[in-house]
Design a protein around this motif. Sequence first.
Motif, PDB file in Angstrom:
ATOM      1  N   THR A  35      16.273 -54.072 -74.357  1.00 50.33           N
ATOM      2  CA  THR A  35      15.722 -52.709 -74.405  1.00 50.33           C
ATOM      3  C   THR A  35      16.319 -51.876 -73.269  1.00 50.33           C
ATOM      4  N   GLU A  36      16.039 -50.581 -73.321  1.00 56.15           N
ATOM      5  CA  GLU A  36      16.600 -49.684 -72.296  1.00 56.15           C
ATOM      6  C   GLU A  36      15.948 -49.968 -70.945  1.00 56.15           C
ATOM      7  N   ASP A  37      16.684 -49.709 -69.885  1.00 55.92           N
ATOM      8  CA  ASP A  37      16.070 -49.881 -68.577  1.00 55.92           C
ATOM      9  C   ASP A  37      15.652 -48.502 -68.042  1.00 55.92           C
ATOM     10  N   GLY A  40      18.104 -45.732 -67.945  1.00 55.86           N
ATOM     11  CA  GLY A  40      18.714 -45.304 -69.208  1.00 55.86           C
ATOM     12  C   GLY A  40      19.785 -46.237 -69.731  1.00 55.86           C
TER      13      GLY A  40
ATOM     14  N   MET B 209      14.417 -40.711 -70.233  1.00 57.28           N
ATOM     15  CA  MET B 209      13.496 -41.835 -70.307  1.00 57.28           C
ATOM     16  C   MET B 209      12.074 -41.321 -70.075  1.00 57.28           C
ATOM     17  N   VAL B 241       9.510 -48.437 -69.935  1.00 60.84           N
ATOM     18  CA  VAL B 241      10.051 -47.097 -70.165  1.00 60.84           C
ATOM     19  C   VAL B 241      10.714 -47.073 -71.538  1.00 60.84           C
TER      20      VAL B 241
END
Lengths: 283, 318
Positions: A35-37, A40, B209, B241
């Motif tokens: 998944t994204e951190d 971003g 985000m 996030v």
Amino acid sequence: MLKDLLSKLHIISPKEDQKKFDQAFSKLYKVYGKTEDPWGLNLHKARKSMEYIYPLYKDYFKVRVFGKENVQDQPYIITSNHSGQIAIDGMLISTAFAMDVDPPRILRAMVERFFTGLPFVGTWAAEGGAVLGDRQNCIKLLEKNQSVLVFPEGVRGVSKSTPDYYKVQSFTKGFFRIALSSNCAILPVAVIGAEETFPYVYQAKSIARMLGLPALPISANYLPLPSPIDIYIGKPYELPKGLNADSPDKEINQHIFEIESTIQSMVNEGLKSRREFWANVKK
Amino acid sequence: MLKNKKKILIIGAVGGLARILSGLTAKELDQYEIIGVDTRDLSHLPKKANIRYEKIKYTRGDFERLFRDNNFDTVFHLARMSHAQSNKTNLAQRLDLNIMGTNRILELCLKFEVKKVVILSTYHVYGALSDNPTFISEDSPLKASIKHPELRDVTEMDQLATNWMWKNQHQIETIVLRPCSIIGPQIKNSMSQYLTTPYAPVGIDFNPMFQFIHEFDMANILFKCINDVPTGIYNIAPDEVISIREAKKQIGIPSISLPIFALSPMAIAVKKLWSFPDYLLEYLKYSCIIDNSEIKKHIKDDLFRFTTRESLELLKLR
């Protein structure tokens, strides 16, 4: 079909490179997650971008990486010289560390403040791992065992005129203080050849000021020329004992100068085995 | 029978968050009597033995009477006037209610010796700016109104509360909470509305985000403030996030991909079709990720019951 055509033109990675991507990214997914951190980074998007960048890295700039054996499985503050008017050196160093260094890693390149505000480019860079060049970001990433890429020459590095192409400009001190506070090793890197991708014509300082840009190089071309590029990875710089992040400038200046000199000598050495500009055509 | 009970005042009782908080407190703490006040219609609120609702005007006189007649133990100030339906004409009203109103409530809390006051601020006080570091801590500057003067009420209300908090820390415990975007079926803030509006624009040029907290988790943290959290300013956000594009994908409501940088100059025209506060565009461009380590020092267990993806899924129930 388009993908096949782009692959034949070497604009995206051909199938034989896919195995290399699979190997590198299977390791990267384990470290960075799917998944994204919070900054971003999106490994799926990073891989897609890499599939386009890698043919440029391999076949257009014919990047050679030396000193891979100096990289251990630990986080580093990777400190490099900066060059090329429109800096593509960061992109190439990041590609080298993701594809050609073992264990692979996504370098968190610290980028200029104006960069994060650019439409498309800022998001694309963030998805590939770039991060706003902020001390707090850098410390948090190192705490998470990630390696960061810094260019302590800053804009002075990319806006050099032709006679200064291979002169490393004086370094800012922030990276060294962060290294001291996080006790993270500094890995010096020298990039040779990026200067010729965008030959220097004129630095439009007043227009840059008006537009709020740190620099506005006027180049003869805005598509990079196929200059062969070499990346040299030096030995980690051992942090001095007895110093901390709040030590006075005079005590840390000599160490910063030593790192600067190390990179300068790596550049000087690298220039000796520099390939001809037209190496790409000859090969 | 209720006269000996400790009393909790909830200002802004009709709000979705206040409703959950009232229900939770009534269920968990039967030694408390809850008094909910609002300017809006209270008739549809659920009736419970230890909850009493009063429709009042937010005037000095009404609040003085309320504080004089009740010996409140804890006060929840959840009545910030939202920017969801914001326009330039109600700016003065928002400044009056959010800043002057908060000041009046705080003065009364001190005068009538309330033990604890909990004020709901927002992470919007930090502002969405291109040079925001990731994980903004509570002591970071409040930059929201630099680009958007209409957010002045939000930052001033927060600053007023935090200055007051330190000044009077020996007389009264004050908690200022700065939550990330609260989402849920009962919440009607600007972000929930944006996420659930079909064909709301999503940037193709920016993908910031976000942190989202489910309304129940937020209400639970408010509830825990009664006994577990000491004086201080706390960011409230989960560890997770998610980018705005992923969030939109998760909800599954159709959206239009547009360059956000082009939307800014077109904002006036677009606003005729879709109502949104101007500052929201900045949040669709730049991240504002907050650090949650302070609150974690005080509430350790079951801080977040819902994952981000679950919270987004549940938003479909609206």
